[in-house]
Scaffold this motif. Structure first.
Motif, PDB file in Angstrom:
ATOM      1  N   VAL A 176      38.754  23.803  -0.455  1.00  0.00           N
ATOM      2  CA  VAL A 176      39.190  23.740  -1.784  1.00  0.00           C
ATOM      3  C   VAL A 176      40.497  23.488  -1.690  1.00  0.00           C
ATOM      4  O   VAL A 176      41.242  24.357  -1.065  1.00  0.00           O
ATOM      5  CB  VAL A 176      38.619  24.664  -2.733  1.00  0.00           C
ATOM      6  CG1 VAL A 176      39.375  24.478  -4.243  1.00  0.00           C
ATOM      7  CG2 VAL A 176      37.159  24.848  -2.819  1.00  0.00           C
ATOM      8  N   ILE A 177      40.965  22.390  -2.091  1.00  0.00           N
ATOM      9  CA  ILE A 177      42.499  21.838  -1.887  1.00  0.00           C
ATOM     10  C   ILE A 177      43.198  22.367  -3.436  1.00  0.00           C
ATOM     11  O   ILE A 177      44.331  22.963  -3.317  1.00  0.00           O
ATOM     12  CB  ILE A 177      42.841  20.564  -1.512  1.00  0.00           C
ATOM     13  CG1 ILE A 177      42.247  20.275  -0.234  1.00  0.00           C
ATOM     14  CG2 ILE A 177      44.203  20.214  -1.476  1.00  0.00           C
ATOM     15  CD1 ILE A 177      43.090  20.887   0.990  1.00  0.00           C
ATOM     16  N   ALA A 178      42.240  21.977  -4.511  1.00  0.00           N
ATOM     17  CA  ALA A 178      43.098  22.131  -5.703  1.00  0.00           C
ATOM     18  C   ALA A 178      41.928  22.552  -6.594  1.00  0.00           C
ATOM     19  O   ALA A 178      40.819  22.193  -6.694  1.00  0.00           O
ATOM     20  CB  ALA A 178      43.754  21.066  -6.228  1.00  0.00           C
ATOM     21  N   GLU A 179      42.319  23.585  -7.631  1.00  0.00           N
ATOM     22  CA  GLU A 179      41.075  23.981  -8.368  1.00  0.00           C
ATOM     23  C   GLU A 179      41.766  23.573  -9.914  1.00  0.00           C
ATOM     24  O   GLU A 179      42.811  23.252  -9.903  1.00  0.00           O
ATOM     25  CB  GLU A 179      41.215  25.662  -8.516  1.00  0.00           C
ATOM     26  CG  GLU A 179      40.453  26.375  -7.298  1.00  0.00           C
ATOM     27  CD  GLU A 179      39.077  26.339  -7.519  1.00  0.00           C
ATOM     28  OE1 GLU A 179      38.345  27.093  -6.618  1.00  0.00           O
ATOM     29  OE2 GLU A 179      38.703  25.828  -8.619  1.00  0.00           O
ATOM     30  N   ASN A 180      40.981  23.734 -10.800  1.00  0.00           N
ATOM     31  CA  ASN A 180      41.234  23.513 -12.365  1.00  0.00           C
ATOM     32  C   ASN A 180      41.795  22.144 -12.626  1.00  0.00           C
ATOM     33  O   ASN A 180      42.671  22.122 -13.381  1.00  0.00           O
ATOM     34  CB  ASN A 180      42.279  24.699 -12.452  1.00  0.00           C
ATOM     35  CG  ASN A 180      41.584  25.806 -13.167  1.00  0.00           C
ATOM     36  OD1 ASN A 180      40.618  25.559 -13.962  1.00  0.00           O
ATOM     37  ND2 ASN A 180      42.165  27.104 -12.797  1.00  0.00           N
ATOM     38  N   LEU A 181      41.113  21.348 -11.936  1.00  0.00           N
ATOM     39  CA  LEU A 181      41.876  20.095 -12.428  1.00  0.00           C
ATOM     40  C   LEU A 181      40.890  19.300 -13.411  1.00  0.00           C
ATOM     41  O   LEU A 181      40.043  19.968 -13.735  1.00  0.00           O
ATOM     42  CB  LEU A 181      41.627  18.940 -11.060  1.00  0.00           C
ATOM     43  CG  LEU A 181      42.309  19.598  -9.797  1.00  0.00           C
ATOM     44  CD1 LEU A 181      42.028  18.528  -8.622  1.00  0.00           C
ATOM     45  CD2 LEU A 181      43.881  19.450 -10.002  1.00  0.00           C
ATOM     46  N   ASN A 182      41.580  18.332 -13.915  1.00  0.00           N
ATOM     47  CA  ASN A 182      40.376  17.766 -15.145  1.00  0.00           C
ATOM     48  C   ASN A 182      40.339  16.203 -14.909  1.00  0.00           C
ATOM     49  O   ASN A 182      41.284  15.435 -14.403  1.00  0.00           O
ATOM     50  CB  ASN A 182      41.416  17.901 -16.347  1.00  0.00           C
ATOM     51  CG  ASN A 182      40.542  17.979 -17.708  1.00  0.00           C
ATOM     52  OD1 ASN A 182      39.527  18.019 -17.703  1.00  0.00           O
ATOM     53  ND2 ASN A 182      41.216  17.529 -18.593  1.00  0.00           N
ATOM     54  N   ILE A 183      39.143  15.893 -15.201  1.00  0.00           N
ATOM     55  CA  ILE A 183      39.060  14.554 -15.106  1.00  0.00           C
ATOM     56  C   ILE A 183      39.573  13.835 -16.309  1.00  0.00           C
ATOM     57  O   ILE A 183      38.759  13.741 -17.447  1.00  0.00           O
ATOM     58  CB  ILE A 183      37.387  14.266 -14.923  1.00  0.00           C
ATOM     59  CG1 ILE A 183      36.661  14.836 -13.934  1.00  0.00           C
ATOM     60  CG2 ILE A 183      37.154  12.567 -14.857  1.00  0.00           C
ATOM     61  CD1 ILE A 183      37.061  14.487 -12.506  1.00  0.00           C
ATOM     62  N   GLU A 184      40.983  13.116 -16.372  1.00  0.00           N
ATOM     63  CA  GLU A 184      41.354  12.760 -17.392  1.00  0.00           C
ATOM     64  C   GLU A 184      41.012  11.304 -17.770  1.00  0.00           C
ATOM     65  O   GLU A 184      41.118  10.983 -18.684  1.00  0.00           O
ATOM     66  CB  GLU A 184      43.040  12.983 -17.201  1.00  0.00           C
ATOM     67  CG  GLU A 184      43.152  14.428 -17.175  1.00  0.00           C
ATOM     68  CD  GLU A 184      44.714  14.960 -17.612  1.00  0.00           C
ATOM     69  OE1 GLU A 184      45.548  13.983 -17.973  1.00  0.00           O
ATOM     70  OE2 GLU A 184      44.779  15.894 -18.053  1.00  0.00           O
ATOM     71  N   GLY A 185      40.954  10.611 -16.571  1.00  0.00           N
ATOM     72  CA  GLY A 185      40.545   9.301 -16.920  1.00  0.00           C
ATOM     73  C   GLY A 185      39.500   8.945 -16.116  1.00  0.00           C
ATOM     74  O   GLY A 185      39.274   9.278 -15.004  1.00  0.00           O
ATOM     75  N   LEU A 186      38.531   7.895 -16.630  1.00  0.00           N
ATOM     76  CA  LEU A 186      37.330   7.583 -15.919  1.00  0.00           C
ATOM     77  C   LEU A 186      37.365   5.892 -16.103  1.00  0.00           C
ATOM     78  O   LEU A 186      37.164   5.590 -17.303  1.00  0.00           O
ATOM     79  CB  LEU A 186      36.198   8.255 -16.306  1.00  0.00           C
ATOM     80  CG  LEU A 186      35.025   8.266 -15.451  1.00  0.00           C
ATOM     81  CD1 LEU A 186      35.206   8.969 -13.907  1.00  0.00           C
ATOM     82  CD2 LEU A 186      33.770   9.004 -15.989  1.00  0.00           C
TER      83      LEU A 186
END
Ligand code: GDP
Length: 613
Positions: free
Chosen positions: A560-570
């Motif tokens: 795991v490189i980064a946690e707590n990200l958000n899919i802001e755009g799809l």
């Protein structure tokens, strides 16, 4: 109880002779030592109510039980002892400097920083590093390789000190438990506003047990209410008497935060080393030492930080580290600079190993690649046997009956996977120290560095184990397999959280409220740079579906490189969409997070309330 024959098979019987067996030996190994038919030993075990095959590794207790039954005395050879014998068979002596006194020259002390949580260990390690980088060697990119060396001036002489950069006594203890002595001097950090706390005592006891002299750093003297005198008084009760009170322990008042008196502390370390230790090593022989940290690096393969204890390690040397081996392809120091050789008490990052060794594994340089390979292979085989022996559960017919009747599990089996060997070992040793009462037994069946794999799930399935992923995730097929087999795989990134949960589970108090449900995974195929939006990941959805505004984490090589990200755009083609399903391509924007690479995996999840059961 004597068992003369079972089903017509004559049972072997000894006269109390001693049989030496390595940990994880099988009945066949045993039979060979006493010139018996393996089948007859299987029969003895059956008679005792246990089904064991002739070639399977068995536990120490089983070997003992079997020996008692046949009137033999069994001596189980410890892994350390066995390793010494293994090296001896190659004419290698580990741990002693070659040659006489005249071959020895002074080497820097190796120091570990210990103390209660929040008393400033990390801050102190940073402060020392920042202010005292070895002159002339700065300039590279500061790298945390698990240890570093600084220089300080004492009585007009330049003196070096090597610091192990993983604070806390877990790592120290884990290494010591494996017979590796890494540390010459311990700095015990005590916050002057808080005083002596439980872990202060624990650290102190570990250092004493290892016979390591202590220098006390009384930290946070800048804080209001700090009382350095009180700390001195408190520690007197534990046998650490300050020099100014007639004792022989040096106390230095410091502020790690303000960088106060760091030099005095370093001086105290040097003086303590000079007064109570004779730190010399032969720098001319083949290098030997220990690994203090190791991990798998995407670009560079297995990398390990080793601390040279004697001899000089050079690029091109053939080395064995635990069950890994290889030619040293390159070495980097703690400033990220390439170096070609490293002498006693120098930590270096080594590239070129076949696989990732464990923290605390010893390393040695040998003349031939073939010798290195043979030693590594023998060690790996021994590890496998030992792991298997631990895994074999001894369930006697009687016990089984009881367990079934009571409907209770008596043993909690764990498999630990993590991002680096140091953290895995720290976690393991903390877990094994849990006081879990008599009803339950906690066992770590397997531990390793890297993603949770199908093999791990396999092992978990076969032995009802729970899998702990520490800063790593399961690779794709392993997740599916775990779901299919009903294996509980849990992910964490904070050690004490693991400890808390396992402790709670053991006490039957775990109250699961929310659980993480994986929604989908996307593999990054391309990266588009947008001046307005930053980096956009061109992805292929690998499993499930990816929805906009869900939580995500970024995984690289199973880590795991980064946690707590958000899919802001799809997006699909030019359209904004709310979801993309498995097998389709699209673009993902992770908001302000831009550190993405091709082949990274974006895994999305949501928290769902978990049914209590
Ligand atoms: P560790 O758990 O022992 O590694 O402790 P840390 O190094 O993480 O420090 C815990 C907290 O104390 C952090 O917020 C530090 O900034 C703070 N701290 C550490 N040393 C000092 C100090 O000398 N003075 C003050 N005021 N704060 C400090």
């Amino acid at each position: 109880m004597q068992a003369p024959s079972v089903g017509g098979v004559m049972l072997p019987r000894g006269n109390g002779q001693t049989v030496r067996l390595s940990r994880g030996a099988s009945l066949t190994d045993f039979a060979e030592k006493i010139n018996a038919n393996p089948a007859s030993l299987v029969a003895v075990m059956l008679n005792l109510g246990e089904m064991v095959t002739a070639t399977q590794s068995v536990s120490d207790e089983t070997l003992q039980l079997l020996a008692d039954e046949m009137n033999y005395n069994v001596e189980i050879v410890s892994p350390e002892e066995e390793d010494r014998e293994l090296l001896e068979s190659f004419d290698i002596e580990f741990g002693e400097d070659e040659g006489g006194e005249e071959m020895l020259s002074a080497r820097p002390p190796v120091v570990t920083v210990m103390g209660h949580v929040d008393h400033g260990k990390t801050r102190l390690l940073d402060a020392i590093r920042k202010t005292n980088v070895v002159a002339g060697e700065a300039g590279g990119i500061t790298q945390h390789i698990g240890a570093y060396q600084v220089s300080t001036e004492v009585n007009d002489e330049e003196r070096r000190i090597t610091f192990i950069d993983t604070p806390g006594h877990e790592a120290f203890t884990a290494m010591r438990a494996r017979g590796a002595k890494s540390t010459d001097i311990a700095i015990l950090v005590v916050a002057a506003n808080d005083g002596v706390m439980p872990q202060t005592i624990e650290a102190l006891n570990h250092a004493k047990a290892a016979d390591v002299p202590i220098v006390v750093a009384v930290n946070k003297i800048d804080v209001e209410g700090a009382d350095p005198t009180k700390v001195r008084g408190q520690l007197t009760e534990y046998g650490l008497v300050a020099e100014e009170y007639g004792g022989d322990t040096m106390f230095v008042d410091i502020s790690a935060k303000q960088g106060l008196h760091i030099d005095s502390l370093l001086e105290a370390v040097v003086l303590t080393a000079d007064a109570s230790l004779d730190l010399r090593a032969n720098s001319e022989q083949d290098a030997q030492g220990i690994a203090i940290e190791a991990h798998l690096d995407r670009g560079r393969g297995a990398v390990a930080t080793v601390l040279v204890q004697r001899g000089t390690l050079r690029v091109g040397d053939t080395m064995v580290v635990g069950d890994a081996y290889g030619r040293v392809r390159a070495m980097l120091d703690d400033n990220g600079n390439n170096v070609v050789e490293a002498g006693p008490a120098t930590p270096v990052l080594v590239l070129g190993l076949t696989n990732v060794p464990g923290a605390g594994d010893n390393f040695l340089v040998v003349d031939e690649d073939r010798t290195a390979r043979q030693i590594a292979e023998k060690r790996a085989a021994r590890e496998r046997n030992a792991a298997f022996a631990k895994r074999t559960r001894r369930v006697s017919l009687e016990d089984l009956d009881k367990v079934l009747k009571a409907g209770q599990v008596q043993q909690l089996n764990l498999i630990i996977k993590g991002d680096a060997s140091g953290s895995v070992e720290a976690l393991e040793s903390s877990l094994l120290q849990l006081d879990v009462g008599e009803e339950v037994d906690l066992r770590v069946l397997h531990r390793g560095v890297g993603a949770v794999t199908e093999t791990d799930i396999d092992l978990a399935t076969g032995s009802d184990a729970i899998v702990i992923g520490f800063n790593v995730r399961a690779d794709g097929r392993a997740t599916q397999m775990a779901e299919r087999e009903g294996v509980d795989v849990r992910y964490y990134s904070v050690i004490y959280q693991v400890i808390e949960e396992i402790e709670a589970a053991l006490k039957g108090m775990l109250k699961p409220e929310y659980e993480e449900v994986e929604l989908g995974t996307a593999e990054i195929r391309e990266i588009f740079r947008s001046s307005k939006l930053g980096n956009i990941a061109g992805v292929l959805i690998r499993s499930g579906e990816v929805r906009r505004n869900t939580k995500a984490r970024l995984i690289r090589d199973g880590k795991v490189i980064a946690e707590n990200l958000n899919i802001e755009g799809l997006r699909r083609f030019k359209d904004d969409v709310t979801e993309i399903r498995e097998g389709f391509e699209g673009g993902i924007n992770l908001g302000s997070y831009n550190d993405i690479k091709i082949d990274d995996v974006i895994a999305t999840y949501e928290m769902r309330e978990k049914p209590r059961g």
